[in-house]
Design a protein around this motif. Structure first.
Motif, PDB file in Angstrom:
ATOM      1  N   VAL A  76       0.839  -1.202   0.000  1.00 13.26           N
ATOM      2  CA  VAL A  76       0.000   0.000   0.000  1.00 13.26           C
ATOM      3  C   VAL A  76       0.875   1.252   0.000  1.00 13.26           C
ATOM      4  N   ALA A  77       1.918   1.255   0.825  1.00 16.40           N
ATOM      5  CA  ALA A  77       2.809   2.417   0.877  1.00 16.40           C
ATOM      6  C   ALA A  77       3.500   2.636  -0.471  1.00 16.40           C
ATOM      7  N   TYR A  78       3.927   1.550  -1.113  1.00 17.06           N
ATOM      8  CA  TYR A  78       4.558   1.672  -2.424  1.00 17.06           C
ATOM      9  C   TYR A  78       3.577   2.228  -3.451  1.00 17.06           C
ATOM     10  N   VAL A 123       3.302   5.893  -2.892  1.00 16.07           N
ATOM     11  CA  VAL A 123       4.501   6.586  -3.391  1.00 16.07           C
ATOM     12  C   VAL A 123       4.424   6.734  -4.908  1.00 16.07           C
ATOM     13  N   LEU A 124       3.957   5.687  -5.592  1.00 15.98           N
ATOM     14  CA  LEU A 124       3.824   5.773  -7.037  1.00 15.98           C
ATOM     15  C   LEU A 124       2.805   6.822  -7.459  1.00 15.98           C
ATOM     16  N   ILE A 125       1.730   6.925  -6.704  1.00 16.17           N
ATOM     17  CA  ILE A 125       0.703   7.919  -7.023  1.00 16.17           C
ATOM     18  C   ILE A 125       1.211   9.329  -6.778  1.00 16.17           C
ATOM     19  N   ALA A 126       1.935   9.527  -5.666  1.00 15.81           N
ATOM     20  CA  ALA A 126       2.372  10.869  -5.281  1.00 15.81           C
ATOM     21  C   ALA A 126       3.666  11.295  -5.955  1.00 15.81           C
ATOM     22  N   ALA A 127       4.342  10.399  -6.658  1.00 17.29           N
ATOM     23  CA  ALA A 127       5.620  10.736  -7.296  1.00 17.29           C
ATOM     24  C   ALA A 127       5.402  11.773  -8.408  1.00 17.29           C
ATOM     25  N   PRO A 128       6.316  12.732  -8.499  1.00 23.00           N
ATOM     26  CA  PRO A 128       6.152  13.769  -9.542  1.00 23.00           C
ATOM     27  C   PRO A 128       6.420  13.257 -10.931  1.00 23.00           C
TER      28      PRO A 128
END
Length: 81
Positions: A71-73, A76-81
């Motif tokens: 879930v955390a990964y 991170v993928l969603i929030a990555a620029p």
């Protein structure tokens, strides 16, 4: 506008596979917790068999840690620029 159907199919396939994997690991964690609870109940009743309650609990925690990491990964993928 051109749709890359191959990339879309790959994304859908990977998403489905990861979803099934995370749900399976979570279910195994729940199963481990229920088995531990049953073992503790049997121990109190005096019908317990020799078993590793701590090992089962560690396995359940490991399953939940894998789910949390997935879930955390994803976040991170969603929030990555």
């Amino acid at each position: 506008m051109h749709i890359k159907w191959n990339a879309l199919a790959q994304t859908a396939g990977v998403s489905f596979g990861v979803t099934v994997a995370v749900v399976t690991v979570f279910a195994l964690g729940i199963l481990a917790l229920s088995r531990r609870e049953a073992a503790l109940t049997a121990r109190e009743d005096g019908t317990a068999q020799a078993g590793g309650g701590r090992l089962v609990l560690a396995g359940a925690y490991a399953c939940f840690a894998v789910c949390a990491a997935a879930v955390a990964y994803g976040l991170v993928l969603i929030a990555a620029p």
